[in-house]
Design an enzyme around this catalytic site. Structure first.
Site, short mmCIF file in Angstrom:
data_model
loop_
_atom_site.label_atom_id
_atom_site.label_comp_id
_atom_site.label_asym_id
_atom_site.label_seq_id
_atom_site.Cartn_x
_atom_site.Cartn_y
_atom_site.Cartn_z
N ASN A 126 -55.48 -37.81 -19.75
CA ASN A 126 -55.70 -36.36 -19.80
C ASN A 126 -57.10 -35.98 -20.28
O ASN A 126 -57.55 -34.85 -20.06
CB ASN A 126 -54.63 -35.69 -20.68
CG ASN A 126 -53.24 -35.85 -20.08
OD1 ASN A 126 -53.10 -36.25 -18.93
ND2 ASN A 126 -52.21 -35.56 -20.86
N PRO A 154 -49.39 -26.89 -19.42
CA PRO A 154 -50.33 -26.99 -18.29
C PRO A 154 -49.88 -27.97 -17.21
O PRO A 154 -50.31 -27.84 -16.06
CB PRO A 154 -51.64 -27.46 -18.95
CG PRO A 154 -51.19 -28.18 -20.18
CD PRO A 154 -49.98 -27.43 -20.67
N GLN A 168 -52.79 -17.13 -25.87
CA GLN A 168 -52.24 -18.41 -25.37
C GLN A 168 -51.02 -18.08 -24.51
O GLN A 168 -50.07 -17.45 -24.99
CB GLN A 168 -51.84 -19.31 -26.54
CG GLN A 168 -51.27 -20.63 -26.04
CD GLN A 168 -50.93 -21.65 -27.12
OE1 GLN A 168 -49.87 -22.24 -27.10
NE2 GLN A 168 -51.84 -21.88 -28.06
N SER A 172 -50.25 -14.89 -28.69
CA SER A 172 -49.69 -15.79 -27.69
C SER A 172 -48.53 -15.08 -27.00
O SER A 172 -47.76 -14.36 -27.66
CB SER A 172 -49.20 -17.08 -28.36
OG SER A 172 -48.60 -17.94 -27.42
N HIS A 216 -47.15 -16.00 -32.50
CA HIS A 216 -46.58 -16.93 -31.52
C HIS A 216 -46.00 -16.22 -30.30
O HIS A 216 -46.16 -16.66 -29.16
CB HIS A 216 -45.52 -17.79 -32.22
CG HIS A 216 -45.21 -19.08 -31.53
ND1 HIS A 216 -44.86 -20.22 -32.21
CD2 HIS A 216 -45.21 -19.43 -30.22
CE1 HIS A 216 -44.65 -21.20 -31.34
NE2 HIS A 216 -44.85 -20.74 -30.13
N TYR A 253 -42.88 -25.59 -34.71
CA TYR A 253 -42.80 -27.01 -34.31
C TYR A 253 -42.42 -27.93 -35.48
O TYR A 253 -42.14 -29.10 -35.28
CB TYR A 253 -44.13 -27.50 -33.71
CG TYR A 253 -44.67 -26.70 -32.56
CD1 TYR A 253 -43.89 -25.76 -31.88
CD2 TYR A 253 -45.99 -26.86 -32.12
CE1 TYR A 253 -44.40 -25.02 -30.83
CE2 TYR A 253 -46.51 -26.11 -31.07
CZ TYR A 253 -45.71 -25.19 -30.44
OH TYR A 253 -46.22 -24.45 -29.41
N ASP A 308 -53.13 -28.20 -31.22
CA ASP A 308 -52.30 -26.99 -31.18
C ASP A 308 -50.96 -27.25 -31.84
O ASP A 308 -50.17 -28.06 -31.36
CB ASP A 308 -52.08 -26.56 -29.72
CG ASP A 308 -51.27 -25.27 -29.65
OD1 ASP A 308 -51.87 -24.19 -29.79
OD2 ASP A 308 -50.03 -25.34 -29.49
N LYS A 340 -55.01 -40.77 -22.85
CA LYS A 340 -56.32 -41.18 -22.33
C LYS A 340 -56.58 -40.52 -20.98
O LYS A 340 -57.67 -39.99 -20.72
CB LYS A 340 -56.38 -42.70 -22.17
CG LYS A 340 -56.55 -43.43 -23.48
CD LYS A 340 -56.75 -44.93 -23.26
CE LYS A 340 -56.97 -45.61 -24.60
NZ LYS A 340 -56.49 -47.00 -24.61
P1 NAP Z 1 -46.82 -30.07 -20.81
O1 NAP Z 1 -48.02 -30.33 -21.65
O2 NAP Z 1 -46.99 -29.33 -19.53
O3 NAP Z 1 -46.05 -31.42 -20.46
C1 NAP Z 1 -45.77 -32.40 -21.43
C2 NAP Z 1 -45.02 -33.52 -20.71
O4 NAP Z 1 -45.88 -34.12 -19.73
C3 NAP Z 1 -44.58 -34.63 -21.64
O5 NAP Z 1 -43.30 -35.07 -21.19
C4 NAP Z 1 -45.61 -35.73 -21.42
O6 NAP Z 1 -45.08 -37.03 -21.58
C5 NAP Z 1 -45.97 -35.52 -19.96
N1 NAP Z 1 -47.35 -35.94 -19.66
C6 NAP Z 1 -48.46 -35.70 -20.39
N2 NAP Z 1 -49.54 -36.23 -19.80
C7 NAP Z 1 -49.11 -36.83 -18.66
C8 NAP Z 1 -49.76 -37.56 -17.63
N3 NAP Z 1 -51.08 -37.76 -17.65
N4 NAP Z 1 -49.00 -38.05 -16.62
C9 NAP Z 1 -47.66 -37.86 -16.60
N5 NAP Z 1 -47.00 -37.15 -17.54
C10 NAP Z 1 -47.71 -36.64 -18.56
O7 NAP Z 1 -45.71 -29.26 -21.65
P2 NAP Z 1 -45.54 -28.60 -23.10
O8 NAP Z 1 -45.40 -29.62 -24.18
O9 NAP Z 1 -44.46 -27.58 -22.94
O10 NAP Z 1 -46.89 -27.77 -23.32
C11 NAP Z 1 -48.01 -28.27 -23.99
C12 NAP Z 1 -48.22 -27.60 -25.34
O11 NAP Z 1 -48.30 -26.18 -25.20
C13 NAP Z 1 -47.06 -27.76 -26.33
O12 NAP Z 1 -47.01 -29.06 -26.87
C14 NAP Z 1 -47.41 -26.68 -27.32
O13 NAP Z 1 -48.46 -27.11 -28.17
C15 NAP Z 1 -47.88 -25.56 -26.41
N6 NAP Z 1 -46.81 -24.57 -26.09
C16 NAP Z 1 -46.96 -23.29 -26.57
C17 NAP Z 1 -45.99 -22.33 -26.30
C18 NAP Z 1 -46.18 -20.94 -26.83
O14 NAP Z 1 -45.21 -20.15 -26.78
N7 NAP Z 1 -47.36 -20.58 -27.28
C19 NAP Z 1 -44.85 -22.65 -25.54
C20 NAP Z 1 -44.73 -23.96 -25.05
C21 NAP Z 1 -45.72 -24.90 -25.33
P3 NAP Z 1 -45.32 -37.96 -22.90
O15 NAP Z 1 -45.14 -37.07 -24.10
O16 NAP Z 1 -44.30 -39.01 -22.75
O17 NAP Z 1 -46.73 -38.51 -22.84
#
Ligand code: NAP
Length: 256
Positions: free
Chosen positions: A235, A183, A155, A135, A105, A47, A42, A233
């Site tokens: 996840n 998530p 999304q 989204s 978006h 980004y 994604d 891994k």
């Molecule tokens: P997220 O996936 O909920 O959380 C990411 C954070 O969790 C990072 O700091 C990561 O650390 C940590 N993490 C990941 N796996 C872990 C585990 N197994 N144990 C402990 N910590 C863990 O947050 P997000 O990046 O906001 O959301 C995910 C994706 O959604 C984004 O990257 C993007 O692609 C998409 N998104 C879309 C929108 C939209 O408007 N459509 C908005 C926001 C996000 P590390 O990186 O250090 O591993």
């Protein structure tokens, strides 16, 4: 890897969120993810990392059709002048031949949303993208978009602390993919007492419990972001256990 069937399409249920994965380090994380088994990536113009996503896909040695790539166009570009050139920019940056799923978006105003839907139809015709969607669209905005184009996905932000019951039910009944962004609530799940204690019971981390909860909901695809290889891994390692109905309910109740 669980696949979500939407019509004739099969989407890998767990995707990799790539927001904030940038530069050499980001590309390495995305390459590691593909090596570990991620097949759904994604990204978004916002980004500024489409180029490294495309690099990682090409360098992986996987066939293009094995990897499902989503990207998104920002609402300020929902204009006749900008929209198609911006999609063409994504195609150049990704350098992957085509996009699998192209999303709006965020919603713009009603008339720019309508225009963007019409232009997404043109993108399918031109072969720029196979599938289209939205989204952060409300239920009303989603239904309007569905009247203008073949919406594959909405999304939305979805984790144990947000209530998306109505959207998830609608997706399940109407053959729509509901992609769950943020998530893991940006890591907050790991500090949650209920998820910690459930994790102890199943021998899994709180993040894995949260991800398993998504997989047990119809048509829901979580896209956790992880830069860290251990997290990447972990996840993906959520298919060898099943939450009980009672545990599912406990997690649904965290957002109340
Ligand atoms: P997220 O996936 O909920 O959380 C990411 C954070 O969790 C990072 O700091 C990561 O650390 C940590 N993490 C990941 N796996 C872990 C585990 N197994 N144990 C402990 N910590 C863990 O947050 P997000 O990046 O906001 O959301 C995910 C994706 O959604 C984004 O990257 C993007 O692609 C998409 N998104 C879309 C929108 C939209 O408007 N459509 C908005 C926001 C996000 P590390 O990186 O250090 O591993």
């Amino acid at each position: 890897m669980k696949l979500i069937q939407i019509g004739k399409e099969q989407v890998p249920a767990i995707g990799l969120g790539t927001y904030q994965l940038t530069g050499k380090e980001g590309e390495l994380a995305i390459s590691n993810a593909i090596r570990i088994g991620y097949r759904h990536l994604d990204t978004a113009q916002f980004y500024r990392n489409e180029e490294i996503v495309g690099n990682a896909v090409r360098k992986s040695g996987k066939e293009r059709k094995e990897i499902f790539i989503t990207t998104k166009i920002w609402p300020s570009d929902f204009t006749k002048r900008n929209f198609i050139p911006k999609v063409e920019q994504s195609l150049r940056e990704l350098n992957a031949g085509y996009i699998d799923l192209l999303l709006l978006h965020w919603p713009g105003n009603d008339s720019s949303n309508d225009l963007a839907c019409e232009l997404l139809n043109d993108c399918i015709q031109k072969g720029y993208t196979r599938l289209v969607g939205v989204s952060n669209f409300s239920m009303a905005q989603l239904k309007r978009a569905q009247s203008l184009m073949p919406v594959f996905c909405n999304q939305v932000e979805y984790n144990p602390y947000t209530n998306q019951q109505e959207m998830v039910e609608y997706g399940s009944e109407n053959n729509l993919l509901i992609t769950a962004y943020t998530p893991l609530a940006r890591g907050k799940v790991n500090k949650d007492a209920a998820l910690i204690s459930m994790g102890e019971k199943y021998g899994k981390s709180p993040a894995q419990i949260a991800l398993r909860w998504f997989l047990q909901q119809k048509n829901v695809s979580p896209i956790p972001k992880a830069g860290n290889e251990k997290h990447l891994k972990e996840n993906m390692d959520v298919e060898d256990f099943k939450l009980t109905e009672e545990d599912m309910k406990t997690i649904f109740n965290l957002c109340i």
